[in-house]
Design an enzyme around this catalytic site. Structure first.
Site, PDB file in Angstrom:
ATOM      1  N   ASN A   1       5.291   1.278  -3.737  1.00  0.00           N
ATOM      2  CA  ASN A   1       5.404   2.187  -2.781  1.00  0.00           C
ATOM      3  C   ASN A   1       5.031   2.487  -1.681  1.00  0.00           C
ATOM      4  O   ASN A   1       4.434   1.633  -0.258  1.00  0.00           O
ATOM      5  CB  ASN A   1       3.529   2.424  -2.862  1.00  0.00           C
ATOM      6  CG  ASN A   1       2.936   3.406  -2.690  1.00  0.00           C
ATOM      7  OD1 ASN A   1       3.785   4.669  -1.876  1.00  0.00           O
ATOM      8  ND2 ASN A   1       1.915   3.778  -2.308  1.00  0.00           N
TER       9      ASN A   1
ATOM     10  N   LYS B   1       5.719   4.642   0.892  1.00  0.00           N
ATOM     11  CA  LYS B   1       4.004   4.733   1.485  1.00  0.00           C
ATOM     12  C   LYS B   1       4.931   5.834   2.490  1.00  0.00           C
ATOM     13  O   LYS B   1       5.902   6.373   2.030  1.00  0.00           O
ATOM     14  CB  LYS B   1       3.467   4.082   2.121  1.00  0.00           C
ATOM     15  CG  LYS B   1       2.656   3.651   1.266  1.00  0.00           C
ATOM     16  CD  LYS B   1       1.415   2.267   2.070  1.00  0.00           C
ATOM     17  CE  LYS B   1       0.359   1.490   0.759  1.00  0.00           C
ATOM     18  NZ  LYS B   1      -0.846   1.237   1.114  1.00  0.00           N
TER      19      LYS B   1
ATOM     20  N   HIS C   1      -3.819   7.798  -4.639  1.00  0.00           N
ATOM     21  CA  HIS C   1      -3.897   6.350  -4.053  1.00  0.00           C
ATOM     22  C   HIS C   1      -5.197   6.702  -3.102  1.00  0.00           C
ATOM     23  O   HIS C   1      -5.107   7.853  -2.516  1.00  0.00           O
ATOM     24  CB  HIS C   1      -2.993   6.883  -3.337  1.00  0.00           C
ATOM     25  CG  HIS C   1      -2.331   4.953  -2.476  1.00  0.00           C
ATOM     26  ND1 HIS C   1      -2.803   5.064  -1.598  1.00  0.00           N
ATOM     27  CD2 HIS C   1      -1.550   3.868  -3.001  1.00  0.00           C
ATOM     28  CE1 HIS C   1      -2.727   3.313  -1.057  1.00  0.00           C
ATOM     29  NE2 HIS C   1      -2.443   2.772  -2.066  1.00  0.00           N
TER      30      HIS C   1
ATOM     31  N   GLU D   1      -5.670   5.656   0.139  1.00  0.00           N
ATOM     32  CA  GLU D   1      -4.725   6.519   1.656  1.00  0.00           C
ATOM     33  C   GLU D   1      -5.030   8.227   1.297  1.00  0.00           C
ATOM     34  O   GLU D   1      -5.171   8.497   2.041  1.00  0.00           O
ATOM     35  CB  GLU D   1      -4.161   5.889   1.521  1.00  0.00           C
ATOM     36  CG  GLU D   1      -4.030   4.242   2.360  1.00  0.00           C
ATOM     37  CD  GLU D   1      -2.672   3.812   1.771  1.00  0.00           C
ATOM     38  OE1 GLU D   1      -1.333   3.812   1.599  1.00  0.00           O
ATOM     39  OE2 GLU D   1      -2.923   1.971   2.305  1.00  0.00           O
TER      40      GLU D   1
ATOM     41  N   GLU E   1      -6.109  -1.029  -7.576  1.00  0.00           N
ATOM     42  CA  GLU E   1      -6.144  -1.690  -5.786  1.00  0.00           C
ATOM     43  C   GLU E   1      -7.199  -1.206  -5.469  1.00  0.00           C
ATOM     44  O   GLU E   1      -7.687  -0.694  -4.423  1.00  0.00           O
ATOM     45  CB  GLU E   1      -5.168  -0.605  -5.631  1.00  0.00           C
ATOM     46  CG  GLU E   1      -3.508  -0.120  -6.027  1.00  0.00           C
ATOM     47  CD  GLU E   1      -2.044   0.797  -4.785  1.00  0.00           C
ATOM     48  OE1 GLU E   1      -1.207  -0.043  -4.811  1.00  0.00           O
ATOM     49  OE2 GLU E   1      -2.979   1.414  -4.117  1.00  0.00           O
TER      50      GLU E   1
ATOM     51  N   GLY F   1      -2.898  -4.040   2.022  1.00  0.00           N
ATOM     52  CA  GLY F   1      -2.188  -3.890   3.862  1.00  0.00           C
ATOM     53  C   GLY F   1      -2.950  -5.318   4.105  1.00  0.00           C
ATOM     54  O   GLY F   1      -2.812  -5.704   5.917  1.00  0.00           O
TER      55      GLY F   1
ATOM     56  N   SER G   1      -1.886  -6.321  -1.114  1.00  0.00           N
ATOM     57  CA  SER G   1      -0.936  -7.845  -1.089  1.00  0.00           C
ATOM     58  C   SER G   1      -0.677  -8.498  -2.661  1.00  0.00           C
ATOM     59  O   SER G   1      -0.709  -9.377  -1.781  1.00  0.00           O
ATOM     60  CB  SER G   1      -2.281  -8.294  -0.398  1.00  0.00           C
ATOM     61  OG  SER G   1      -2.517  -7.605   1.060  1.00  0.00           O
TER      62      SER G   1
END
Ligand code: 13P
Length: 244
Positions: free
Chosen positions: A8, A10, A91, A93, A161, A167, A206
């Site tokens: 991904n 992003k 996702h 985010e 996730e 991250g 990660s």
């Protein structure tokens, strides 16, 4: 089932990123499926480059509707028309930045199925939920609210996730990953014994070449959804090498 390692990107990647895609295609390992999900601006060119290779190109989001007055959005049909074969939905985010609800995510996953795309449906708990011992309850609610009505083992993939692992360089213990993946598997099988048993459940958060082997060896982990480490072909392929 055949594992899937998906990258991904992003909001990263310009036309110059084509070189990384070409390197991924050249180095593709045979032990797993590979997918690259660039920003929407690169879907057409990436799909053209990947055509005829084993690497599938995916988008990072879609709208639930086929078309209409939704400025700035793209539909699953448009993604398929661009030559891509997949889309990430839900996702964390997007859930955080765009207030996407489970119902929104369900509509997007259903739209992906309508357009014949693979959907990678993301779920995961926050740090606060993990600390409060509410992880499993949260995952259960997200599955209940966002899974499409029909489970398609070939075209629907779940990605666990944990939000706090994205991250940050932090990962759950393999025991914690195993517990959540077993719970997801159980829920899927309860909904559809046949499809639920063979759907892929990815771990994301990660994942790096250094920890991929350990994470991918966990029971019911059928691949990875990779963020930062997918931007460099060498790192992405280093993760996929867990399956070589
Ligand atoms: P990182 O691999 O950068 O932690 O991101 C994970 C992710 O959000 C993939 O969708």
């Amino acid at each position: 089932m055949r594992p899937l390692v998906a990258g991904n990107w992003k909001m990263n990647g310009l036309r110059s990123g084509e070189a990384e895609l070409r390197a991924v295609i050249a180095g593709a390992v045979t032990g797993c499926d590979l997918m690259v999900c660039p920003p929407a601006t690169l879907l057409v060119s990436f799909a053209a480059i990947a055509k005829g290779s084993s690497v599938v190109i995916g988008a990072q989001d879609c709208h639930g509707e086929r078309d209409g007055a939704h400025t700035g959005d793209i539909s699953a049909e448009m993604i398929a028309d661009a030559g891509a074969g997949a889309v990430i939905v839900g996702h964390s985010e997007r859930r955080a930045d765009h207030q996407e609800s489970d119902a929104d995510v369900k509509a997007k996953a259903s739209a992906a199925a309508r357009a014949g795309l693979i959907a990678i449906l993301c779920i995961g708990e926050t740090k606060e939920e993990r600390q409060a011992g509410a992880t499993i309850a949260r995952i259960g609610r997200q599955l209940d609210g966002s899974l499409p009505d029909r489970l398609d083992d070939a075209r629907l993939v779940i990605a666990y996730e944990p939000v706090w692992a994205i991250g940050t360089g932090l990962t759950p213990t393999t025991k914690d990953v195993a517990e959540v993946h077993a719970f997801i598997r159980e829920r899927l099988v309860a909904l559809d014994p046949k499809a639920g048993a063979s759907m892929r459940i990815l771990y994301g958060g990660s994942v790096k070449p250094a920890n991929a082997k350990e994470l991918m060896a966990v029971m019911n982990v059928n691949g990875a959804l990779v963020g930062g480490a997918s931007l460099k072909a060498a790192d992405f392929l280093g993760i996929a090498a867990a399956y070589s």
